[in-house]
Scaffold this active site. Structure first.
Site, PDB file in Angstrom:
ATOM      1  N   SER A   1      57.231  19.887   3.742  1.00  0.00           N
ATOM      2  CA  SER A   1      56.463  19.662   2.528  1.00  0.00           C
ATOM      3  C   SER A   1      55.185  18.957   2.987  1.00  0.00           C
ATOM      4  O   SER A   1      55.193  17.753   3.541  1.00  0.00           O
ATOM      5  CB  SER A   1      57.211  18.763   1.465  1.00  0.00           C
ATOM      6  OG  SER A   1      56.203  18.391   0.472  1.00  0.00           O
ATOM      7  N   ARG A   2      54.078  19.673   2.643  1.00  0.00           N
ATOM      8  CA  ARG A   2      52.862  18.938   3.131  1.00  0.00           C
ATOM      9  C   ARG A   2      52.186  17.643   2.345  1.00  0.00           C
ATOM     10  O   ARG A   2      51.379  17.027   2.588  1.00  0.00           O
ATOM     11  CB  ARG A   2      51.721  19.958   3.465  1.00  0.00           C
ATOM     12  CG  ARG A   2      52.177  21.224   4.403  1.00  0.00           C
ATOM     13  CD  ARG A   2      50.889  21.854   4.768  1.00  0.00           C
ATOM     14  NE  ARG A   2      51.575  23.008   5.831  1.00  0.00           N
ATOM     15  CZ  ARG A   2      51.846  24.295   5.374  1.00  0.00           C
ATOM     16  NH1 ARG A   2      51.590  24.812   4.248  1.00  0.00           N
ATOM     17  NH2 ARG A   2      52.268  25.017   6.339  1.00  0.00           N
ATOM     18  N   VAL A   3      52.948  17.496   1.282  1.00  0.00           N
ATOM     19  CA  VAL A   3      52.839  16.266   0.288  1.00  0.00           C
ATOM     20  C   VAL A   3      53.638  15.084   0.857  1.00  0.00           C
ATOM     21  O   VAL A   3      53.122  14.026   0.991  1.00  0.00           O
ATOM     22  CB  VAL A   3      53.016  16.798  -1.185  1.00  0.00           C
ATOM     23  CG1 VAL A   3      52.927  15.373  -1.860  1.00  0.00           C
ATOM     24  CG2 VAL A   3      52.052  17.778  -1.443  1.00  0.00           C
TER      25      VAL A   3
END
Length: 546
Positions: free
Chosen positions: A369-371
């Site tokens: 997850s790039r968040v």
């Protein structure tokens, strides 16, 4: 009568031309040149707009909707959203001067509709608040704010290691029959108390599969806040192409009102295939793998509409969970790489893990997850910090350890812990877990409280532990839920509670065997048919005869 001066003649001519233009503009009519395969070529619509709705008159006198997609010099290529069998050459086509639109509002919740908003559930007309175009430009960066509030899926492996935030676009990718739709269904069911409106878009699926999804949502009480947009395999490629945009427009209505919405596109592989079919029939040149050159733009303009709006314009959010089906786990194919590059991370489901009984079959090595931690509550961030690392270490060591038997103590310890963590991440379908319960279970696992429990007993330990925490230590769960973090005091109480539980813990299977009941492979139970009890009645969870 005197002769007219040249400027008077030009003024009269200009007036006549303007009058003629006005008369023509009131109703611009065209004719069908050729029709077939859901595509029509139309002559005579000079001023038609790109993606404008058209009305075709068929031989039965009925009006069929179409959509202008190819604007060429001498004709317009249109797709037909409906049955084209009765449209003949020479048939009349009228402009509507309206872009493709869909009904939105509270009235669409709990309904099953098609891509142009026609109800499919037999519950009568939809009470829409307004009709909005299915295609709008995504909000710009000034209108957005960073994604920082979690969208809880209720699935331990996702909420702990691949967190999804409100306003994020997270791809769910994997082969067919690896549990992609199950994860998404559980996510919808988990929004019951989270105040998130859900839109499930089914593209190119069997009608029976969609009916199963609707009944599962109905049973869980989730249809109250969900809309299902169904563009099944039996419908035309046109409707399959429009469906995700229609679902997105419904979600945007809630986002623009300052609410949170979740839209699921299941799945975009079939969407790309439907688009390819339409474009090749419209004679657009094919590019890589016979897809038209703008197939990237097809999905980018859809997924960019997911956003977390700034507080100045209401602070609403639209989270997108697109699904892509791979073939033999090939995530480097054309459409998968396209969508991976558009989204903020992916959840990769592995067929080998699924077949090995690890469900949900999430491959933590290929998922990201790039968040990240911004989309987690502090308590989860704290307890799950080392979880991913521990699991990846375990996977590497496990593949290495099968070649040798002589392992040092530290390696054995890592393998032992990894087995428990893997077992702890297993989860039944339709059993999304509240975040506070996830936190206490993961806390126990990562702090070594499961190391002495047999791997096969871990799901049973977890079930009993959750019941114990709800019954005896609700104040700890409430503290995690309300404060969203584990204070030193809460941490100490939690350790004490786990130790006390472990002292008294007895696996259900042992209790049942002692009571003379056999257990089956799945960890379920079945009665031993004895001479006294020829029926072998099913025991209930406590191992008693019903």
């Amino acid at each position: 009568m005197g002769r007219l001066r040249p400027e008077e003649i030009s003024s009269i001519l200009r007036g006549a031309i303007t009058d003629y233009e006005n008369r023509v503009r009131t109703e611009e009519v065209g004719q069908v040149l050729e029709v077939g395969d859901g595509i029509a070529r139309v002559h005579g619509l000079q001023n038609v707009m790109y993606q404008e709705m058209l009305e075709f008159e068929d031989a039965r006198g009925e009006r069929i909707t179409g959509l202008a997609l190819n604007l060429e010099e001498d004709n317009v290529g249109a797709i037909i959203a409906g049955d084209d069998t009765h449209i003949l050459e020479g048939a009349t086509v009228r402009r509507t001067e309206k872009l493709a639109s869909v009904p939105v509002g509270q009235g669409v919740l709990g309904r099953v509709i098609n891509a142009v908003g026609v109800p499919m559930d037999g519950k009568g007309e939809i009470e829409a608040e307004q009709d909005v175009p299915v295609e709008v430009v995504a909000p710009g960066i000034i209108k957005r704010q960073p994604v920082k509030e979690p969208l809880q899926t209720g699935i331990k492996a996702i909420d702990a290691m691949i967190p999804i935030g409100r306003g994020q676009r997270e791809l769910v990718i994997g082969d067919r029959k690896t549990g992609k739709s199950s994860i998404l269904l559980d996510t919808i069911i988990n929004q019951a108390d989270q105040d998130v409106k859900c839109i499930y878009v089914a593209i190119g699926q069997r009608d029976s599969a969609v009916a199963g999804i609707v009944s599962a949502l109905d049973e869980a009480g989730a249809m109250d806040y969900t809309t299902v947009v169904n563009a099944s395999a039996s419908q035309s490629a046109t409707l399959q192409y429009l469906a995700p945009y229609a679902g997105c427009a419904i979600g945007e209505y809630f986002m623009n009102r300052g609410e949170d919405a979740l839209v699921i596109y299941d799945d975009l592989s079939k969407h790309a295939t439907a688009y390819r079919q339409m474009m090749l029939l419209l004679r657009r040149p094919p590019g890589r793998e016979a897809y038209p050159g703008d197939v990237f733009y097809l999905h980018s303009r859809l997924l960019e509409r997911a956003a977390r709006l700034s507080d100045d314009i209401g602070g609403g959010s639209l989270t997108a969970l697109p699904v892509i089906e791979t073939k033999a786990g090939d995530i480097s194919a054309y459409i998968p790489t396209n969508v991976i590059s558009i989204t903020d991370g992916q959840i990769f489901l592995d067929a080998d893990l699924f077949n090995a009984g690890q469900r949900p079959a999430i491959d933590t090595g290929n998922s990201v997850s790039r968040v990240g931690g911004s989309a987690q509550i502090k308590a989860m961030k704290k307890v799950a910090g080392t979880l991913r690392l521990d699991l990846n270490q375990y996977r590497e060591l496990a593949s290495f350890a099968q070649f040798g038997s002589d392992l040092d103590r530290a390696t054995q310890q890592t393998l032992n812990r990894g087995e428990r963590l893997t077992a702890m991440l297993k989860q039944e379908e339709r059993d999304p877990m509240p975040v506070e319960e996830q936190v206490v279970v993961i806390f126990a696992a990562t702090n070594g409280y499961l190391d002495d429990v047999e791997t096969d007993d871990v799901p049973d330990w977890e079930r009993q532990f959750r019941d114990y925490m709800r019954d005896s230590h609700d104040e700890i769960l409430s503290s995690v839920r309300d404060e969203q973090q584990i204070s030193d005091e809460t941490g100490a109480s939690l350790r004490e509670a786990i130790e006390r539980f472990n002292e008294n813990y007895e696996p259900e299977s042992r209790g049942l065997v002692a009571a003379g009941v056999e257990t089956d492979q799945e960890g379920g139970t079945h009665g031993a048919a004895t001479g006294d009890d020829p029926t072998g009645d099913q025991p209930n969870a406590a191992g008693e005869r019903s």
